[in-house]
Write a protein that holds these residues in place. Structure first.
Motif, PDB file in Angstrom:
ATOM      1  N   MET A 112      56.338  41.821  37.485  1.00 48.79           N
ATOM      2  CA  MET A 112      55.992  40.425  37.260  1.00 48.79           C
ATOM      3  C   MET A 112      55.409  40.186  35.870  1.00 48.79           C
ATOM      4  O   MET A 112      55.357  39.073  35.405  1.00 48.79           O
ATOM      5  N   LYS A 113      54.939  41.236  35.243  1.00 46.48           N
ATOM      6  CA  LYS A 113      54.374  41.149  33.897  1.00 46.48           C
ATOM      7  C   LYS A 113      53.223  40.138  33.817  1.00 46.48           C
ATOM      8  O   LYS A 113      53.157  39.313  32.917  1.00 46.48           O
ATOM      9  N   LEU A 114      52.331  40.227  34.787  1.00 41.97           N
ATOM     10  CA  LEU A 114      51.155  39.381  34.801  1.00 41.97           C
ATOM     11  C   LEU A 114      50.073  40.007  33.927  1.00 41.97           C
ATOM     12  O   LEU A 114      50.035  41.221  33.753  1.00 41.97           O
ATOM     13  N   PRO A 115      49.170  39.213  33.394  1.00 43.63           N
ATOM     14  CA  PRO A 115      48.075  39.783  32.592  1.00 43.63           C
ATOM     15  C   PRO A 115      47.234  40.745  33.433  1.00 43.63           C
ATOM     16  O   PRO A 115      47.033  40.521  34.631  1.00 43.63           O
ATOM     17  N   ALA A 116      46.731  41.788  32.813  1.00 44.02           N
ATOM     18  CA  ALA A 116      45.909  42.777  33.506  1.00 44.02           C
ATOM     19  C   ALA A 116      44.677  42.125  34.127  1.00 44.02           C
ATOM     20  O   ALA A 116      44.213  42.544  35.185  1.00 44.02           O
ATOM     21  N   SER A 117      44.160  41.079  33.493  1.00 49.57           N
ATOM     22  CA  SER A 117      42.979  40.400  34.025  1.00 49.57           C
ATOM     23  C   SER A 117      43.279  39.693  35.346  1.00 49.57           C
ATOM     24  O   SER A 117      42.383  39.430  36.132  1.00 49.57           O
ATOM     25  N   VAL A 118      44.545  39.416  35.620  1.00 52.15           N
ATOM     26  CA  VAL A 118      44.938  38.740  36.861  1.00 52.15           C
ATOM     27  C   VAL A 118      45.356  39.744  37.929  1.00 52.15           C
ATOM     28  O   VAL A 118      44.962  39.630  39.085  1.00 52.15           O
ATOM     29  N   ALA A 119      46.179  40.735  37.561  1.00 55.89           N
ATOM     30  CA  ALA A 119      46.749  41.627  38.569  1.00 55.89           C
ATOM     31  C   ALA A 119      46.610  43.105  38.239  1.00 55.89           C
ATOM     32  O   ALA A 119      47.205  43.937  38.910  1.00 55.89           O
ATOM     33  N   GLY A 120      45.855  43.434  37.237  1.00 53.30           N
ATOM     34  CA  GLY A 120      45.656  44.840  36.892  1.00 53.30           C
ATOM     35  C   GLY A 120      44.814  45.557  37.937  1.00 53.30           C
ATOM     36  O   GLY A 120      44.195  44.923  38.794  1.00 53.30           O
ATOM     37  N   PRO A 121      44.768  46.891  37.876  1.00 55.32           N
ATOM     38  CA  PRO A 121      44.027  47.672  38.881  1.00 55.32           C
ATOM     39  C   PRO A 121      42.549  47.295  38.991  1.00 55.32           C
ATOM     40  O   PRO A 121      41.967  47.376  40.071  1.00 55.32           O
ATOM     41  N   SER A 122      41.925  46.862  37.886  1.00 52.23           N
ATOM     42  CA  SER A 122      40.502  46.531  37.943  1.00 52.23           C
ATOM     43  C   SER A 122      40.242  45.039  38.152  1.00 52.23           C
ATOM     44  O   SER A 122      39.091  44.617  38.225  1.00 52.23           O
ATOM     45  N   SER A 123      41.306  44.249  38.269  1.00 58.10           N
ATOM     46  CA  SER A 123      41.136  42.815  38.508  1.00 58.10           C
ATOM     47  C   SER A 123      40.734  42.583  39.963  1.00 58.10           C
ATOM     48  O   SER A 123      40.875  43.457  40.819  1.00 58.10           O
ATOM     49  N   LEU A 124      40.252  41.400  40.262  1.00 55.88           N
ATOM     50  CA  LEU A 124      39.867  41.053  41.629  1.00 55.88           C
ATOM     51  C   LEU A 124      41.060  41.232  42.575  1.00 55.88           C
ATOM     52  O   LEU A 124      40.939  41.853  43.637  1.00 55.88           O
ATOM     53  N   LEU A 125      42.218  40.738  42.186  1.00 53.33           N
ATOM     54  CA  LEU A 125      43.414  40.856  43.028  1.00 53.33           C
ATOM     55  C   LEU A 125      43.851  42.313  43.163  1.00 53.33           C
ATOM     56  O   LEU A 125      44.173  42.776  44.250  1.00 53.33           O
ATOM     57  N   GLY A 126      43.846  43.054  42.060  1.00 55.34           N
ATOM     58  CA  GLY A 126      44.242  44.462  42.088  1.00 55.34           C
ATOM     59  C   GLY A 126      43.362  45.284  43.011  1.00 55.34           C
ATOM     60  O   GLY A 126      43.842  46.119  43.786  1.00 55.34           O
ATOM     61  N   ARG A 127      42.053  45.052  42.945  1.00 55.69           N
ATOM     62  CA  ARG A 127      41.119  45.779  43.824  1.00 55.69           C
ATOM     63  C   ARG A 127      41.310  45.379  45.286  1.00 55.69           C
ATOM     64  O   ARG A 127      41.265  46.220  46.178  1.00 55.69           O
ATOM     65  N   ALA A 128      41.554  44.098  45.525  1.00 57.12           N
ATOM     66  CA  ALA A 128      41.758  43.619  46.899  1.00 57.12           C
ATOM     67  C   ALA A 128      43.030  44.223  47.499  1.00 57.12           C
ATOM     68  O   ALA A 128      43.038  44.622  48.662  1.00 57.12           O
TER      69      ALA A 128
END
Length: 176
Positions: A112-128
């Protein structure tokens, strides 16, 4: 002279369609629509565009090995082309080569090439997602922005239940 050849060289025709491969099977099926206004490049030199139904054509192409490259600039967000839109094929003398090129939805967050701040491993979504603790979500945005694709990816990476519906079509009864 045929495209890419010399006067007198054997030639054939290339026609094709670029389509939204909804079921990701690589074949155009009933109900799958063509992608209009995409740039199609033959052998890095000759250009055409897909018409309103996703079709393109090169009427006289030298026989032998050739390459089509589709430029995805007008492809809606979250739709991708395999092999960076590159397809190798052979043209036979006086023959027609038919190509079907399917665009597919992203199947993973990395596609999807989303910004790391949105979907990266340390983002809220990535952690969830990693913890399989994604809360109920309402995704809002314009058509084609990737809401359904993102929801499907989350559901496949977690034990979440995925219910797709359009708030434009559905009423309060359906939402409850």
């Amino acid at each position: 002279a045929p495209l890419g050849g010399l006067p007198g060289d054997g030639a054939g025709r290339v026609s094709g369609i670029i389509f939204f491969d909804q079921n990701d099977d690589g074949r155009m099926n009933s109900g799958e629509q063509g992608v209009a206004n995409l740039t199609v490049l033959l052998n890095g030199k000759f250009v055409t565009r897909t018409d309103s139904t996703g079709r393109f054509e090169f009427p006289q192409v030298r026989s032998g090995a050739n390459v089509i490259t589709v430029h995805p600039a007008n492809l809606p967000l979250r739709w991708l082309l395999r092999d960076d839109g590159r397809r190798e094929f052979v043209v036979n003398v006086r023959g027609t080569t038919n190509l079907e090129i399917g665009a597919f939805r992203a199947r993973d967050l990395s596609e999807m090439k989303l910004p790391a701040s949105v979907a990266g491993p340390s983002s809220l979504l990535g952690r969830a997602i990693a913890a399989d603790r994604v809360p109920s979500l309402v995704l809002w945005g314009p058509p084609g922005s990737g809401k359904t694709t993102l929801a499907r990816i989350i559901a496949t990476r977690t034990k979440a239940r995925f219910l797709a519906f359009s708030a434009v079509v559905a009423g309060v009864k359906e939402i409850r």
